[in-house]
Motif scaffolding. Structure first.
Motif, PDB file in Angstrom:
ATOM      1  N   ALA A  26      -0.691   6.122   2.625  1.00  0.00           N
ATOM      2  CA  ALA A  26       0.905   6.179   2.910  1.00  0.00           C
ATOM      3  C   ALA A  26       1.494   7.337   3.578  1.00  0.00           C
ATOM      4  CB  ALA A  26       1.540   5.618   1.689  1.00  0.00           C
ATOM      5  N   ASN A  27       0.935   8.341   3.441  1.00  0.00           N
ATOM      6  CA  ASN A  27       1.341   9.762   3.676  1.00  0.00           C
ATOM      7  C   ASN A  27       1.110  10.064   5.048  1.00  0.00           C
ATOM      8  OD1 ASN A  27       3.219  12.270   2.579  1.00  0.00           O
ATOM      9  ND2 ASN A  27       1.240  13.023   3.260  1.00  0.00           N
ATOM     10  N   GLY A  28       0.351   9.653   5.544  1.00  0.00           N
ATOM     11  CA  GLY A  28      -0.415   9.721   7.005  1.00  0.00           C
ATOM     12  C   GLY A  28      -1.024  11.154   6.952  1.00  0.00           C
ATOM     13  N   TYR A  29      -2.002  11.214   6.104  1.00  0.00           N
ATOM     14  CA  TYR A  29      -2.745  12.375   5.964  1.00  0.00           C
ATOM     15  C   TYR A  29      -3.982  12.299   7.003  1.00  0.00           C
ATOM     16  CZ  TYR A  29      -1.264  13.574   1.195  1.00  0.00           C
ATOM     17  OH  TYR A  29      -0.572  14.161   0.225  1.00  0.00           O
ATOM     18  N   THR A  30      -4.303  11.413   7.366  1.00  0.00           N
ATOM     19  CA  THR A  30      -5.328  10.883   8.611  1.00  0.00           C
ATOM     20  C   THR A  30      -4.516  10.938   9.750  1.00  0.00           C
ATOM     21  OG1 THR A  30      -5.250   8.636   7.854  1.00  0.00           O
ATOM     22  CG2 THR A  30      -6.941  10.050   6.987  1.00  0.00           C
ATOM     23  N   ASP A  31      -3.406  10.289   9.692  1.00  0.00           N
ATOM     24  CA  ASP A  31      -2.449  10.272  10.974  1.00  0.00           C
ATOM     25  C   ASP A  31      -1.024   9.962  10.608  1.00  0.00           C
ATOM     26  OD1 ASP A  31      -1.380   9.543  13.386  1.00  0.00           O
ATOM     27  OD2 ASP A  31      -2.656   7.542  13.644  1.00  0.00           O
ATOM     28  N   GLU A  62       1.503   9.419  12.254  1.00  0.00           N
ATOM     29  CA  GLU A  62       2.215   8.510  13.012  1.00  0.00           C
ATOM     30  C   GLU A  62       1.259   6.919  12.490  1.00  0.00           C
ATOM     31  OE1 GLU A  62       5.252   8.787  14.318  1.00  0.00           O
ATOM     32  OE2 GLU A  62       4.925  11.059  13.957  1.00  0.00           O
ATOM     33  N   GLY A  63       0.412   6.971  11.649  1.00  0.00           N
ATOM     34  CA  GLY A  63      -0.273   5.729  11.484  1.00  0.00           C
ATOM     35  C   GLY A  63       0.155   4.604  10.847  1.00  0.00           C
ATOM     36  N   ALA A  64      -0.357   3.709  11.064  1.00  0.00           N
ATOM     37  CA  ALA A  64       0.268   2.201  10.855  1.00  0.00           C
ATOM     38  C   ALA A  64       0.630   2.135   9.360  1.00  0.00           C
ATOM     39  CB  ALA A  64      -0.610   1.013  11.238  1.00  0.00           C
ATOM     40  N   LEU A  65      -0.263   2.918   8.489  1.00  0.00           N
ATOM     41  CA  LEU A  65      -0.287   2.944   7.099  1.00  0.00           C
ATOM     42  C   LEU A  65       0.920   3.595   6.680  1.00  0.00           C
ATOM     43  CD1 LEU A  65      -4.149   3.206   6.002  1.00  0.00           C
ATOM     44  CD2 LEU A  65      -2.555   1.189   6.117  1.00  0.00           C
ATOM     45  N   THR A  66       1.583   4.319   7.234  1.00  0.00           N
ATOM     46  CA  THR A  66       2.731   4.824   6.812  1.00  0.00           C
ATOM     47  C   THR A  66       3.995   4.179   6.753  1.00  0.00           C
ATOM     48  OG1 THR A  66       3.388   5.732   9.144  1.00  0.00           O
ATOM     49  CG2 THR A  66       2.096   7.226   7.700  1.00  0.00           C
ATOM     50  N   ASP A  67       3.836   2.861   7.387  1.00  0.00           N
ATOM     51  CA  ASP A  67       4.958   1.818   7.350  1.00  0.00           C
ATOM     52  C   ASP A  67       4.874   1.079   6.047  1.00  0.00           C
ATOM     53  OD1 ASP A  67       6.578  -0.491   7.731  1.00  0.00           O
ATOM     54  OD2 ASP A  67       6.678   0.073   9.872  1.00  0.00           O
ATOM     55  N   VAL A  68       5.677   0.936   5.140  1.00  0.00           N
ATOM     56  CA  VAL A  68       5.731   0.053   3.996  1.00  0.00           C
ATOM     57  C   VAL A  68       5.135  -1.376   4.389  1.00  0.00           C
ATOM     58  CG1 VAL A  68       8.087  -0.150   3.593  1.00  0.00           C
ATOM     59  CG2 VAL A  68       6.794  -0.162   1.724  1.00  0.00           C
ATOM     60  N   ARG A  69       5.935  -1.888   5.356  1.00  0.00           N
ATOM     61  CA  ARG A  69       5.633  -3.293   5.741  1.00  0.00           C
ATOM     62  C   ARG A  69       3.980  -3.362   6.033  1.00  0.00           C
ATOM     63  NH1 ARG A  69      10.176  -3.095  10.184  1.00  0.00           N
ATOM     64  NH2 ARG A  69       9.180  -1.070  10.559  1.00  0.00           N
ATOM     65  N   VAL A  70       3.493  -2.568   6.513  1.00  0.00           N
ATOM     66  CA  VAL A  70       2.107  -2.832   6.836  1.00  0.00           C
ATOM     67  C   VAL A  70       1.338  -2.668   5.381  1.00  0.00           C
ATOM     68  CG1 VAL A  70       0.177  -1.743   7.765  1.00  0.00           C
ATOM     69  CG2 VAL A  70       2.158  -1.633   9.280  1.00  0.00           C
ATOM     70  N   ALA A  84       4.335  -0.390  -6.929  1.00  0.00           N
ATOM     71  CA  ALA A  84       4.391  -1.926  -6.113  1.00  0.00           C
ATOM     72  C   ALA A  84       5.280  -1.942  -5.101  1.00  0.00           C
ATOM     73  CB  ALA A  84       4.360  -2.706  -7.412  1.00  0.00           C
ATOM     74  N   ASP A  85       6.495  -1.534  -5.129  1.00  0.00           N
ATOM     75  CA  ASP A  85       7.682  -1.561  -4.015  1.00  0.00           C
ATOM     76  C   ASP A  85       6.953  -1.109  -2.772  1.00  0.00           C
ATOM     77  OD1 ASP A  85       9.033  -3.432  -5.980  1.00  0.00           O
ATOM     78  OD2 ASP A  85      10.257  -1.637  -6.517  1.00  0.00           O
ATOM     79  N   GLN A  86       6.576   0.082  -3.267  1.00  0.00           N
ATOM     80  CA  GLN A  86       6.042   0.839  -1.940  1.00  0.00           C
ATOM     81  C   GLN A  86       4.583   0.349  -1.608  1.00  0.00           C
ATOM     82  OE1 GLN A  86       7.972   3.064   0.050  1.00  0.00           O
ATOM     83  NE2 GLN A  86       9.535   2.246  -1.257  1.00  0.00           N
TER      84      GLN A  86
END
Length: 509
Positions: free
Chosen positions: A281-286, A288-296, A470-472
């Protein structure tokens, strides 16, 4: 099949399926319980080991200050008769006066203080040092049957640690100065538990005999033989031919198939281990990565058919979970947000986040390959282009430490500790590479639950932390595990809700 017929058939060799060289028939005829363990047993001193097999053995050969009731999660007297908090950082513990070591030596307060001070010291290099060092300053003898523990600070899990981790040794056991011997109890263990070591061939066989001087309730079975049998197929053959009575960590398909015959009984019970996906979620690997978006991340949760994974891939008593902890653990609030299996909702969230055509995701895993493949399949079904990297645990650990993993399938057993602290501490601490949320406030919140002895306050803190996780959607919780056993039809082996096998509670039918 009734017991008499079972014994007759086995004695006649009717049930023998292959010549695997069992030294003797297991069972009640010689009051010997023979068990199989795949992991090599090399060191009998649990103060210097960590694996589940060693926990099982330690409960046979050792006693701790307190016992933890697996049903109620209440602390009960063991070597200790009681305790009293002098203040938030001072604990007085009173001891029984009738405890003896397996060589007949009476246990004293000096032995208890020595054991804790030794394990808490850096020179001990004990596997339990990290547990004790969190809270212990010093242990002080205050009378022949009382010890005062001086804590570094408030720590609510002291009694739990005393019940689970620290085995008592005679004063001076490990030596001092240039004469330190950390392997002093590795082979010739002298404990205080219900069984004493009769013989030990490391990596081959351990023989335990009931200790008549045990202060507690005597176990029903006289002798326990632990055999190292690495191959599950050989274990199966031994069970069918009467060479062993008990095996664990049994694959579900084998447990079900053999358990359906009269040759063995399949037992399935709960296990504190849970499976989950950790998402970057923090984007360590990217960044701007998709996983930084809570909706994803929420979409990933909705995409996973966790009830079917639990039922068909884990089986037994396994259940789908929606929390970053095991439901049986203290503080594991079940009222937090749950993401039902809903692929269409997952696709809608991906669309909303700007990923209607999906995105590439490198998913790492090191165990339970069918589960990893099922996860990859579910994510692929909602449009995520998954590259499953199935590797050895060491490789995953190294890559995670280097912040090279965007998502991984992991599991955690909490060391058999039914407290959310045992999973939250390691996975959401700010310094842990397992924490991929980058959420400093969450890390501080989780830590604060270990800075108060007020259990209601701790429960409220964990509720808030788990709700935020859970929310995040920092995790995608999957399922709890199930412990599968195959045992002789003649053996009564009770199962406990924490999933820890307690062979000392076994008896013959």
């Amino acid at each position: 099949m009734n017991t008499k017929l079972w014994r007759a058939l086995r004695a006649a060799g009717v049930l023998t399926v292959c010549a695997v060289g069992a030294p003797a028939l297991a069972g009640p005829d010689d009051d010997t319980l023979r068990v199989a363990m795949a992991e090599e047993i090399l060191n009998l001193d649990y103060n210097y080991t960590t694996k589940r097999e060693y926990i099982i053995l330690a409960q046979l050969t050792d006693a701790t200050l307190f016992d933890l009731d697996p049903e109620t999660q209440e602390f009960k007297p063991s070597i200790a008769t009681g305790y009293d908090w002098v203040d938030d950082a001072t604990l007085d513990v009173t001891l029984r006066d009738d405890v003896t070591f397996h060589d007949g030596t009476p246990l004293t307060a000096a032995d208890v203080a020595y054991s804790y001070n030794w394990i808490g010291s850096a020179e001990s290099e004990s596997n339990a040092t990290g547990v004790v060092d969190r809270w212990l300053d010093t242990a002080e003898v205050t009378s022949p049957t009382s010890v005062r523990f001086h804590l570094k600070s408030v720590y609510p899990l002291v009694l739990r640690d005393m019940a689970n981790r620290i085995m008592i040794r005679k004063k001076g056991t490990y030596g001092a100065g240039a004469e330190i011997d950390r392997d002093a109890m590795a082979s010739d263990l002298i404990g205080t538990g219900p069984y004493k070591v009769s013989s030990f061939e490391p990596g081959t066989e351990l023989v335990l005999e009931r200790y008549d001087g045990f202060f507690g309730t005597a176990p029903a079975i006289e002798t326990i033989v632990v055999r190292n049998i690495p191959d599950v197929g050989t274990q199966q053959a031994e069970l069918m031919s009467g060479g062993i009575d008990w095996m664990f960590k049994v694959p579900l398909d084998l447990a079900q198939s053999l358990g359906a015959t009269p040759m063995a009984t399949h037992l399935s019970g709960p296990d504190l281990r849970v499976g989950f996906l950790v998402l970057d979620a923090n984007g360590y690997t990217d960044p701007e990565g998709a996983l930084t978006d809570v909706r994803v991340r929420q979409a990933i949760n909705h995409a996973l058919n966790t009830p079917e994974m639990a039922k068909y891939l884990i089986g037994g008593s396994a259940e789908a979970i929606h929390t970053a902890c095991h439901p049986a653990q203290f503080g594991c609030d079940q009222s937090v947000t749950a993401y039902d299996y809903d692929p269409e909702k997952a696709k809608a969230l991906l669309d909303e986040a700007g990923f209607a055509d999906g995105f590439p995701l490198e998913l790492w895993a090191y165990r339970d390959k069918p589960v990893a493949e099922a996860v990859a399949s579910d994510l692929t079904a909602v449009g995520i282009d998954v590259n499953l990297r199935y590797v050895k645990l060491e490789s995953l650990n190294q890559a995670r430490a280097a912040r090279e993993i965007p998502a991984y399938f992991g599991t955690w057993g909490s060391g058999g500790t039914a407290d959310t602290a045992a999973i939250a501490r390691i996975h959401f601490d700010a310094e842990s590479d397992r924490n991929m949320s980058g959420d400093a406030d969450l890390a501080e919140l989780v830590l604060s639950a270990e800075q108060t002895a007020d259990q209601e306050k701790r429960k409220a803190i964990y509720s808030e932390a788990l709700g935020h996780i859970a929310d995040q959607a920092y995790w995608a919780p999957l399922f709890s595990y199930s412990a599968n056993y195959l045992v002789s039809p003649e053996l009564d082996f009770p199962l406990d809700p924490d999933g820890l096998p307690r062979l000392q509670n076994s008896s013959w039918k």
